[in-house]
Design a protein around this motif. Structure first.
Motif, mmCIF file in Angstrom:
data_model
loop_
_atom_site.group_PDB
_atom_site.id
_atom_site.type_symbol
_atom_site.label_atom_id
_atom_site.label_comp_id
_atom_site.label_asym_id
_atom_site.label_seq_id
_atom_site.Cartn_x
_atom_site.Cartn_y
_atom_site.Cartn_z
ATOM 1 N N PRO A 201 0.796 -1.236 0.000
ATOM 2 C CA PRO A 201 0.000 0.000 0.000
ATOM 3 C C PRO A 201 0.830 1.289 0.000
ATOM 4 O O PRO A 201 0.397 2.300 -0.547
ATOM 5 N N THR A 202 2.030 1.248 0.611
ATOM 6 C CA THR A 202 2.901 2.432 0.563
ATOM 7 C C THR A 202 4.205 2.103 -0.165
ATOM 8 O O THR A 202 5.218 2.775 0.031
ATOM 9 N N GLY A 203 4.166 1.114 -1.021
ATOM 10 C CA GLY A 203 5.380 0.630 -1.687
ATOM 11 C C GLY A 203 5.609 1.161 -3.084
ATOM 12 O O GLY A 203 6.312 0.526 -3.876
ATOM 13 N N CYS A 204 5.061 2.338 -3.395
ATOM 14 C CA CYS A 204 5.158 2.837 -4.780
ATOM 15 C C CYS A 204 6.607 3.001 -5.248
ATOM 16 O O CYS A 204 6.930 2.712 -6.401
ATOM 17 N N GLU A 205 7.495 3.444 -4.344
ATOM 18 C CA GLU A 205 8.896 3.634 -4.737
ATOM 19 C C GLU A 205 9.539 2.293 -5.093
ATOM 20 O O GLU A 205 10.246 2.176 -6.099
ATOM 21 N N SER A 206 9.284 1.284 -4.260
ATOM 22 C CA SER A 206 9.871 -0.048 -4.505
ATOM 23 C C SER A 206 9.301 -0.681 -5.769
ATOM 24 O O SER A 206 10.044 -1.262 -6.571
ATOM 25 N N ILE B 213 12.444 6.751 -12.765
ATOM 26 C CA ILE B 213 11.674 6.721 -11.505
ATOM 27 C C ILE B 213 11.394 8.190 -11.135
ATOM 28 O O ILE B 213 12.325 9.004 -11.066
ATOM 29 N N TYR B 214 10.113 8.500 -10.886
ATOM 30 C CA TYR B 214 9.676 9.899 -10.891
ATOM 31 C C TYR B 214 8.693 10.141 -9.744
ATOM 32 O O TYR B 214 7.680 9.448 -9.640
ATOM 33 N N TRP B 215 9.001 11.130 -8.906
ATOM 34 C CA TRP B 215 8.127 11.448 -7.771
ATOM 35 C C TRP B 215 7.144 12.556 -8.149
ATOM 36 O O TRP B 215 7.518 13.550 -8.772
ATOM 37 N N ALA B 216 5.896 12.386 -7.737
ATOM 38 C CA ALA B 216 4.869 13.422 -7.914
ATOM 39 C C ALA B 216 3.834 13.205 -6.796
ATOM 40 O O ALA B 216 4.211 12.888 -5.671
ATOM 41 N N CYS B 217 2.553 13.362 -7.114
ATOM 42 C CA CYS B 217 1.502 13.162 -6.111
ATOM 43 C C CYS B 217 0.521 12.095 -6.598
ATOM 44 O O CYS B 217 0.248 11.983 -7.796
ATOM 45 N N GLU C 248 2.465 12.156 -1.389
ATOM 46 C CA GLU C 248 3.713 11.770 -2.071
ATOM 47 C C GLU C 248 3.488 10.467 -2.817
ATOM 48 O O GLU C 248 2.831 9.549 -2.324
ATOM 49 N N HIS C 249 4.019 10.402 -4.046
ATOM 50 C CA HIS C 249 3.837 9.192 -4.852
ATOM 51 C C HIS C 249 4.995 9.054 -5.825
ATOM 52 O O HIS C 249 5.588 10.050 -6.257
ATOM 53 N N CYS C 250 5.297 7.820 -6.151
ATOM 54 C CA CYS C 250 6.393 7.518 -7.062
ATOM 55 C C CYS C 250 5.864 6.631 -8.183
ATOM 56 O O CYS C 250 5.092 5.704 -7.934
ATOM 57 N N MET C 251 6.268 6.943 -9.410
ATOM 58 C CA MET C 251 5.809 6.204 -10.591
ATOM 59 C C MET C 251 6.999 6.003 -11.519
ATOM 60 O O MET C 251 8.073 6.559 -11.279
ATOM 61 N N LEU C 252 6.774 5.265 -12.579
ATOM 62 C CA LEU C 252 7.810 5.096 -13.590
ATOM 63 C C LEU C 252 7.389 5.860 -14.846
ATOM 64 O O LEU C 252 6.378 5.531 -15.469
ATOM 65 N N LEU C 253 8.167 6.890 -15.178
ATOM 66 C CA LEU C 253 7.924 7.669 -16.392
ATOM 67 C C LEU C 253 8.355 6.835 -17.594
ATOM 68 O O LEU C 253 9.515 6.408 -17.673
ATOM 69 N N HIS D 130 5.286 17.305 -9.445
ATOM 70 C CA HIS D 130 6.695 16.892 -9.344
ATOM 71 C C HIS D 130 7.478 17.916 -8.518
ATOM 72 O O HIS D 130 8.274 17.569 -7.648
ATOM 73 N N LYS D 131 7.205 19.180 -8.769
ATOM 74 C CA LYS D 131 7.857 20.273 -8.029
ATOM 75 C C LYS D 131 7.497 20.197 -6.540
ATOM 76 O O LYS D 131 8.334 20.456 -5.674
#
Length: 201
Positions: A16-21, A120-124, A151-156, A187-188
């Motif tokens: 559930p909070t593993g978006c970065e991984s 790997i890209y951080w946004a919301c 906070e959220h992480c995705m793959l661009l 992202h900013k």
């Protein structure tokens, strides 16, 4: 339009909070590394739990370790240096892992997406508004740290004239596009964090 075909993994239910991984593992799988999300979390990701002392919440610095556990929906996340460190443990000598925080998204497109490499890209999450807080005291230093929520992480993985394309682990169904201006604003809000991986030599 440019869109990379990257294997998709959902974070729903299990992480559930593993978006970065999950985003990091999608990148690894794309590069040919047979690593699972569980393996990445358990063997390579540095995690640190929260503690309550004298009715005050103490927690890790997200630049140094994951805040809590990616398996726990009430925990938080981590910032680019933590994922960089974890990726370096997996990736060995073939690739260089680069913290591209602060680089414009257009630069990331030219230097990674156009070269066939996702970012790997951080946004919301869902491109929602960022929310200031909560706060906790950092374990070790005691200084007050303020988390930026959503906070959220995705793959661009791609772009066209008006949208950026992501393998968004939160959405649960593969590639999703968001308007460029909105993405750049979110992202900013998360310090323009990004990580790229390039073949050495």
């Amino acid at each position: 339009m440019k869109k990379l075909n990257v294997p998709y993994i959902s974070q729903k239910d299990l992480y559930p909070t593993g978006c970065e991984s999950v985003s990091a593992v999608m990148l690894l799988n794309y590069l040919g590394y047979a690593v699972s999300v569980d393996e990445f979390i358990e063997k390579y990701l540095e995690c640190q739990p929260f503690e309550t002392k004298e009715n005050q919440l103490f927690g890790p610095d997200p630049r140094q370790s994951f805040c809590g556990s990616p398996y726990n929906e009430d925990d938080f996340g981590c910032y680019a240096p933590v994922i960089k460190k974890a990726l370096e443990k997996v990736i060995g000598d073939s690739y260089e892992v680069i913290d591209e925080t602060g680089k414009p998204t257009l630069w990331l497109l030219e230097n990674y997406i156009d070269q066939g490499l996702p970012v790997i890209y951080w946004a919301c999450i869902d491109m929602r508004e960022p929310i200031i807080g909560p706060e906790w005291r950092l374990l070790g230093t005691g200084e007050v740290f303020t988390w930026i929520s959503n906070e959220h992480c995705m793959l661009l993985v791609g772009y066209d004239d008006t949208h950026y394309y992501f393998n968004d682990p939160y959405e649960g169904h593969g590639v999703i596009s968001y308007p460029k201006e909105l993405v750049e604003s979110r992202h900013k809000a998360q310090y323009e964090m990004a990580i790229g991986v390039r073949k050495k030599g």
